[in-house]
Scaffold this active site. Structure first.
Site, short mmCIF file in Angstrom:
data_model
loop_
_atom_site.label_atom_id
_atom_site.label_comp_id
_atom_site.label_asym_id
_atom_site.label_seq_id
_atom_site.Cartn_x
_atom_site.Cartn_y
_atom_site.Cartn_z
N SER A 8 9.60 -31.38 24.54
CA SER A 8 9.18 -32.01 23.18
C SER A 8 8.22 -33.30 23.50
O SER A 8 8.59 -34.29 23.85
CB SER A 8 10.33 -32.39 22.44
OG SER A 8 10.00 -32.73 21.31
N HIS A 33 6.36 -27.95 22.91
CA HIS A 33 6.95 -28.02 21.85
C HIS A 33 6.33 -29.32 21.12
O HIS A 33 6.69 -30.45 21.36
CB HIS A 33 8.57 -28.11 21.86
CG HIS A 33 9.20 -28.12 20.49
ND1 HIS A 33 9.44 -26.89 19.92
CD2 HIS A 33 9.55 -29.00 19.59
CE1 HIS A 33 10.09 -27.03 18.77
NE2 HIS A 33 10.36 -28.25 18.63
N ASP A 35 6.49 -31.40 17.35
CA ASP A 35 7.17 -31.62 16.21
C ASP A 35 6.16 -32.37 15.09
O ASP A 35 5.70 -33.30 15.53
CB ASP A 35 8.25 -32.45 16.29
CG ASP A 35 9.46 -31.81 16.97
OD1 ASP A 35 9.72 -30.53 16.56
OD2 ASP A 35 9.94 -32.15 18.01
N MET A 37 6.20 -34.01 11.48
CA MET A 37 7.14 -34.56 10.32
C MET A 37 6.26 -35.18 9.26
O MET A 37 5.21 -35.85 9.57
CB MET A 37 7.94 -35.57 11.13
CG MET A 37 8.82 -34.90 12.28
SD MET A 37 10.00 -36.24 12.83
CE MET A 37 10.39 -35.50 14.38
N HIS A 66 6.18 -26.69 15.40
CA HIS A 66 7.69 -26.89 14.55
C HIS A 66 7.27 -27.88 13.57
O HIS A 66 6.99 -29.03 13.85
CB HIS A 66 8.78 -27.43 15.57
CG HIS A 66 9.97 -27.67 14.73
ND1 HIS A 66 10.89 -28.32 15.21
CD2 HIS A 66 10.28 -26.99 13.50
CE1 HIS A 66 11.91 -28.40 14.29
NE2 HIS A 66 11.50 -27.62 13.30
N MET A 68 8.08 -29.49 10.44
CA MET A 68 9.26 -30.25 9.62
C MET A 68 8.72 -30.64 8.31
O MET A 68 8.83 -32.03 8.40
CB MET A 68 9.95 -31.55 10.46
CG MET A 68 10.48 -30.89 11.74
SD MET A 68 11.35 -32.15 12.83
CE MET A 68 11.87 -31.46 14.14
N MET A 137 18.64 -25.87 15.00
CA MET A 137 18.88 -27.39 15.24
C MET A 137 19.98 -27.73 15.49
O MET A 137 20.79 -27.68 14.93
CB MET A 137 18.28 -28.13 13.93
CG MET A 137 16.77 -27.91 13.62
SD MET A 137 15.53 -28.60 14.97
CE MET A 137 16.13 -30.38 15.04
N ASP A 175 17.04 -26.99 19.62
CA ASP A 175 16.51 -28.37 19.87
C ASP A 175 17.36 -29.38 19.24
O ASP A 175 17.87 -29.11 18.43
CB ASP A 175 15.08 -28.13 19.02
CG ASP A 175 14.43 -29.70 19.03
OD1 ASP A 175 14.73 -30.45 19.86
OD2 ASP A 175 13.33 -29.79 18.21
#
Length: 216
Positions: A8, A33, A35, A37, A66, A68, A137, A175
């Site tokens: 990540s 990976h 993320d 947000m 990913h 979010m 998650m 994750d």
């Protein structure tokens, strides 16, 4: 079959991001990976597409993106432009999930769906045959470095059973709080993909940690 390891980037040192990306490129890691947000769906903001574009340019590994965020379907073109392999959206953020999954696939990416710790596996029954992967998650999304939620192992077992019962070929990704100890239990329960942040980037030898996770 050995697990897919997806470091990540959220836990990387952004002052030396190129160095950390090169470490991943040279390691046994399978994916990167990423993320994203928005400070709305989760109570934090990570990084935007200018940073992701830089990561995509330097990465030699497939990108597992990913989101979010609310309304993730609005960013399908941007994620596609990165050359992403997987676009992962939250079950809880998509009232019209089937449509979003179709849009991701039509854009040429592999669709994945994420479920939060309090979201039951059973709610995936009507979508499990349409997705490439489900991300469980094992912490509450929005922050790195959280403690692993123990029930996640049983949740992975339940998801593996659903996949087998429905004839789905979906992968199971996990994750949050993944390290050698929790990772071994998750793989035993049926997980295919391990996302690890702190366990890798805070290790004395991150490359060795990736190797050890790969051997679980």
């Amino acid at each position: 079959m050995r697990p897919i390891i997806a470091p990540s980037i959220l836990s990387a040192n952004f002052a030396y991001l190129a160095k950390d990306l090169e470490m991943i490129n040279q390691s046994e890691a399978d994916w990167m990976h990423l993320d994203i947000m928005d400070g709305v769906f989760v109570p934090n903001i990570s990084f935007g597409f200018p940073v992701l574009k830089y990561v995509a340019e330097l990465s030699k590994k497939p990108l597992d993106v990913h989101l979010m965020i609310v309304n993730p379907e609005k960013f399908i073109p941007e994620v596609k432009a990165l050359g992403a392999k997987v676009m992962n959206v939250h079950f809880e953020a998509c009232p019209h999930l089937h449509r979003v999954v179709q849009q991701i696939r039509e854009a040429g990416m592999l669709p994945a769906v994420t479920i939060n710790p309090a979201t039951p596996v059973s709610l995936l029954k009507d979508i499990i045959n349409d997705v490439y992967m489900v991300l469980v998650m094992s912490v509450n999304p929005g922050f790195g470095g959280q403690k692993f939620i123990e029930h996640s192992v049983e949740k992975v077992r339940e998801l593996r059973l659903l996949i087998e019962e429905t004839g789905s070929e979906a992968l199971i990704e996990v994750d949050g709080g993944v390290n050698k100890e929790t990772g071994a239990r998750l793989v035993e329960a049926g997980a295919n993909v391990l996302v690890a942040g702190n366990a890798i980037f805070s290790a004395e030898n991150p490359t060795l940690m990736i190797h050890e996770l790969k051997g679980l």
